[in-house]
Design a protein around this motif. Structure first.
Motif, PDB file in Angstrom:
ATOM      1  N   SER A 109      -1.351   4.889   2.420  1.00  0.00           N
ATOM      2  CA  SER A 109      -1.498   6.331   2.183  1.00  0.00           C
ATOM      3  C   SER A 109      -0.249   6.833   1.484  1.00  0.00           C
ATOM      4  CB  SER A 109      -1.695   7.072   3.510  1.00  0.00           C
ATOM      5  OG  SER A 109      -2.800   6.561   4.215  1.00  0.00           O
ATOM      6  N   ALA A 110      -0.286   6.882   0.167  1.00  0.00           N
ATOM      7  CA  ALA A 110       0.892   7.310  -0.599  1.00  0.00           C
ATOM      8  C   ALA A 110       1.215   8.771  -0.321  1.00  0.00           C
ATOM      9  CB  ALA A 110       0.652   7.107  -2.089  1.00  0.00           C
ATOM     10  N   THR A 111       2.491   9.061  -0.213  1.00  0.00           N
ATOM     11  CA  THR A 111       2.950  10.446  -0.111  1.00  0.00           C
ATOM     12  C   THR A 111       3.462  10.960  -1.454  1.00  0.00           C
ATOM     13  OG1 THR A 111       5.131   9.653   0.616  1.00  0.00           O
ATOM     14  CG2 THR A 111       3.559  10.314   2.325  1.00  0.00           C
ATOM     15  N   ARG A 112       3.942  10.058  -2.303  1.00  0.00           N
ATOM     16  CA  ARG A 112       4.464  10.514  -3.594  1.00  0.00           C
ATOM     17  C   ARG A 112       4.139   9.534  -4.706  1.00  0.00           C
ATOM     18  NH1 ARG A 112      10.979   9.728  -2.491  1.00  0.00           N
ATOM     19  NH2 ARG A 112      11.132   7.527  -3.025  1.00  0.00           N
ATOM     20  N   MET A 113       4.032  10.088  -5.902  1.00  0.00           N
ATOM     21  CA  MET A 113       3.845   9.322  -7.128  1.00  0.00           C
ATOM     22  C   MET A 113       5.185   9.269  -7.856  1.00  0.00           C
ATOM     23  SD  MET A 113       0.558   8.706  -6.998  1.00  0.00           S
ATOM     24  CE  MET A 113       0.228   8.116  -8.664  1.00  0.00           C
ATOM     25  N   ARG A 114       5.502   8.102  -8.395  1.00  0.00           N
ATOM     26  CA  ARG A 114       6.725   7.954  -9.178  1.00  0.00           C
ATOM     27  C   ARG A 114       6.569   6.718 -10.050  1.00  0.00           C
ATOM     28  NH1 ARG A 114      12.905   7.156  -6.967  1.00  0.00           N
ATOM     29  NH2 ARG A 114      13.959   8.171  -8.697  1.00  0.00           N
ATOM     30  N   TRP A 115       7.150   6.751 -11.261  1.00  0.00           N
ATOM     31  CA  TRP A 115       7.032   5.634 -12.201  1.00  0.00           C
ATOM     32  C   TRP A 115       5.559   5.314 -12.462  1.00  0.00           C
ATOM     33  CZ3 TRP A 115      11.352   5.346 -14.595  1.00  0.00           C
ATOM     34  CH2 TRP A 115      12.561   5.510 -13.911  1.00  0.00           C
ATOM     35  N   PHE A 116       4.740   6.365 -12.555  1.00  0.00           N
ATOM     36  CA  PHE A 116       3.330   6.259 -12.917  1.00  0.00           C
ATOM     37  C   PHE A 116       2.504   5.449 -11.914  1.00  0.00           C
ATOM     38  CE2 PHE A 116       5.689   6.489 -17.024  1.00  0.00           C
ATOM     39  CZ  PHE A 116       5.329   7.782 -17.357  1.00  0.00           C
ATOM     40  N   ARG A 117       2.904   5.473 -10.653  1.00  0.00           N
ATOM     41  CA  ARG A 117       2.129   4.751  -9.642  1.00  0.00           C
ATOM     42  C   ARG A 117       2.362   5.374  -8.266  1.00  0.00           C
ATOM     43  NH1 ARG A 117       7.018   2.253  -9.291  1.00  0.00           N
ATOM     44  NH2 ARG A 117       7.485   0.954  -7.468  1.00  0.00           N
ATOM     45  N   GLU A 118       1.520   4.974  -7.320  1.00  0.00           N
ATOM     46  CA  GLU A 118       1.763   5.340  -5.926  1.00  0.00           C
ATOM     47  C   GLU A 118       3.028   4.618  -5.476  1.00  0.00           C
ATOM     48  OE1 GLU A 118      -2.629   6.322  -4.111  1.00  0.00           O
ATOM     49  OE2 GLU A 118      -1.848   4.280  -3.866  1.00  0.00           O
ATOM     50  N   HIS A 119       4.045   5.391  -5.151  1.00  0.00           N
ATOM     51  CA  HIS A 119       5.374   4.826  -4.999  1.00  0.00           C
ATOM     52  C   HIS A 119       5.751   4.551  -3.550  1.00  0.00           C
ATOM     53  CE1 HIS A 119       9.901   5.545  -4.786  1.00  0.00           C
ATOM     54  NE2 HIS A 119       9.799   4.478  -5.538  1.00  0.00           N
ATOM     55  N   ARG A 120       5.432   5.504  -2.667  1.00  0.00           N
ATOM     56  CA  ARG A 120       5.919   5.386  -1.294  1.00  0.00           C
ATOM     57  C   ARG A 120       4.998   6.175  -0.378  1.00  0.00           C
ATOM     58  NH1 ARG A 120      12.178   5.702   0.589  1.00  0.00           N
ATOM     59  NH2 ARG A 120      11.894   6.226   2.763  1.00  0.00           N
ATOM     60  N   GLY A 121       4.904   5.744   0.878  1.00  0.00           N
ATOM     61  CA  GLY A 121       4.068   6.462   1.825  1.00  0.00           C
ATOM     62  C   GLY A 121       4.015   5.788   3.169  1.00  0.00           C
ATOM     63  N   ASN A 122       2.843   5.832   3.786  1.00  0.00           N
ATOM     64  CA  ASN A 122       2.625   5.277   5.118  1.00  0.00           C
ATOM     65  C   ASN A 122       1.440   4.329   5.077  1.00  0.00           C
ATOM     66  OD1 ASN A 122       4.639   7.160   6.154  1.00  0.00           O
ATOM     67  ND2 ASN A 122       3.060   8.729   5.934  1.00  0.00           N
ATOM     68  N   ALA A 123       1.161   3.677   6.193  1.00  0.00           N
ATOM     69  CA  ALA A 123       0.037   2.749   6.234  1.00  0.00           C
ATOM     70  C   ALA A 123      -0.531   2.685   7.638  1.00  0.00           C
ATOM     71  CB  ALA A 123       0.468   1.353   5.778  1.00  0.00           C
ATOM     72  N   ILE A 124      -1.811   2.346   7.708  1.00  0.00           N
ATOM     73  CA  ILE A 124      -2.438   1.988   8.978  1.00  0.00           C
ATOM     74  C   ILE A 124      -2.934   0.553   8.850  1.00  0.00           C
ATOM     75  CG2 ILE A 124      -4.290   2.455  10.618  1.00  0.00           C
ATOM     76  CD1 ILE A 124      -4.219   5.370   9.799  1.00  0.00           C
ATOM     77  N   LEU A 125      -2.654  -0.249   9.859  1.00  0.00           N
ATOM     78  CA  LEU A 125      -3.111  -1.632   9.930  1.00  0.00           C
ATOM     79  C   LEU A 125      -4.022  -1.757  11.147  1.00  0.00           C
ATOM     80  CD1 LEU A 125       0.348  -3.415   9.443  1.00  0.00           C
ATOM     81  CD2 LEU A 125      -1.211  -2.579   7.674  1.00  0.00           C
ATOM     82  N   SER A 126      -5.171  -2.418  10.984  1.00  0.00           N
ATOM     83  CA  SER A 126      -6.134  -2.459  12.082  1.00  0.00           C
ATOM     84  C   SER A 126      -6.819  -3.825  12.183  1.00  0.00           C
ATOM     85  CB  SER A 126      -7.199  -1.374  11.895  1.00  0.00           C
ATOM     86  OG  SER A 126      -8.150  -1.421  12.944  1.00  0.00           O
ATOM     87  N   LYS A 127      -6.967  -4.307  13.418  1.00  0.00           N
ATOM     88  CA  LYS A 127      -7.781  -5.490  13.705  1.00  0.00           C
ATOM     89  C   LYS A 127      -9.159  -5.084  14.208  1.00  0.00           C
ATOM     90  CE  LYS A 127      -3.739  -8.353  14.663  1.00  0.00           C
ATOM     91  NZ  LYS A 127      -2.908  -9.036  15.688  1.00  0.00           N
ATOM     92  N   LEU A 128      -9.407  -3.775  14.263  1.00  0.00           N
ATOM     93  CA  LEU A 128     -10.683  -3.224  14.697  1.00  0.00           C
ATOM     94  C   LEU A 128     -11.398  -2.594  13.512  1.00  0.00           C
ATOM     95  CD1 LEU A 128      -9.376  -1.441  17.916  1.00  0.00           C
ATOM     96  CD2 LEU A 128     -10.444  -3.700  17.782  1.00  0.00           C
ATOM     97  N   ALA A 129     -12.685  -2.369  13.662  1.00  0.00           N
ATOM     98  CA  ALA A 129     -13.467  -1.757  12.589  1.00  0.00           C
ATOM     99  C   ALA A 129     -13.079  -0.297  12.417  1.00  0.00           C
ATOM    100  CB  ALA A 129     -14.951  -1.868  12.907  1.00  0.00           C
TER     101      ALA A 129
END
Length: 267
Positions: A109-129
């Motif tokens: 889940s990008a929070t900011r765009m930089r250098w023409f791409r999704e640069h930085r943000g957060n993530a969720i990782l899941s072993k469940l559906a």
């Protein structure tokens, strides 16, 4: 003259490209990668970890050290994650690399765009559906340090609950952001809200929320870091029972790792 013109164009492109802009909101169904539908653990291991883009508390980069810590959990909210290629040419983004090591599905889940791409943000990782999800940007007053929250509907033990991951601002606007994510959390009877709130327990909005009998400070109930008045990483739950947990002190990151084991509070 032509060379000067080319140089000016290049400089202009660099100036535009390096300026941070807010990422776009988005939504969808399911995460990237497959999960084992038969995997239904007795207790749900839920974790929050600000990985500081894979750097230790001494500033040494080792993303796989973070990956090893996270791999034991079932559902993780990760903060301070880089997108594609920042820490190495053409590397997959850090969420994908963390997920691959721990056999998770993932969402960046990008929070900011930089250098023409999704640069930085957060993530969720899941072993469940994971069913539906959406990313909502939070109000910003800094003009560069953009923030968001990600809301996902997760299936476990033939029931569904909502999982919210966020990383709030360090300074101006943080309490407004906190109010918004707490309001989102309040919508759901069975939910988990976690992340780096950059807010201590005495922050007004958080203090008021913790007075609600339905809301559980799962980190504290699990007996983790209970003597630390400066804790800013939180796992709040509704509709769950805390069955213990574990933590890792700062070192791999400049934040501790918190993991709690949950069961449903009632059937």
């Amino acid at each position: 003259m032509f060379k000067l013109f080319v140089l000016l164009v290049v400089v202009a492109i660099v100036i535009v490209a390096r300026k941070a802009k807010p990422a776009e909101e988005k939504s969808g169904q399911g995460f990237v990668g497959l999960v084992d539908a038969s995997y239904q653990p007795e207790f749900l291991k839920v974790a929050s970890y600000n990985i500081q883009t894979g750097k230790s508390d001494k500033g040494e980069r080792d993303l796989m050290a973070s990956a090893r810590v996270i791999s034991k959990a079932d559902l993780v909210g990760v903060q301070e994650v880089y997108g594609v290629g920042f820490d190495g040419l053409l590397n997959p983004n850090q969420a994908e690399r963390l997920a691959y090591h721990g056999k998770f599905s993932w969402l960046f889940s990008a929070t900011r765009m930089r250098w023409f791409r999704e640069h930085r943000g957060n993530a969720i990782l899941s072993k469940l559906a994971v069913n539906d999800w959406r990313v909502e940007m939070l109000p910003d007053t800094s003009g560069k340090s953009f923030r968001n929250m990600t809301i996902a509907e997760v299936s476990w033990q033939d029931r569904k609950f909502h999982f919210i991951n966020t990383h709030l601002h360090t300074r101006g606007g943080r309490e407004d952001q906190l109010e918004i994510v707490l309001q989102e959390f309040a919508k759901y009877p069975t939910a988990i809200l976690l992340g780096d709130f950059n807010s201590r327990a005495n922050t007004k909005a958080l203090s008021n929320a913790l007075k609600n009998i339905e809301i559980v400070d799962a980190v504290a109930v699990a007996g983790l870091d209970i003597e630390n008045p400066d804790r800013i990483d939180w796992i709040l739950t509704k509709g769950f029972k805390v069955e213990g947990g574990e933590m890792l002190e700062k070192g791999v990151s400049d934040h501790p790792y918190y993991q709690v084991n949950l069961s449903y509070a009632s059937k």
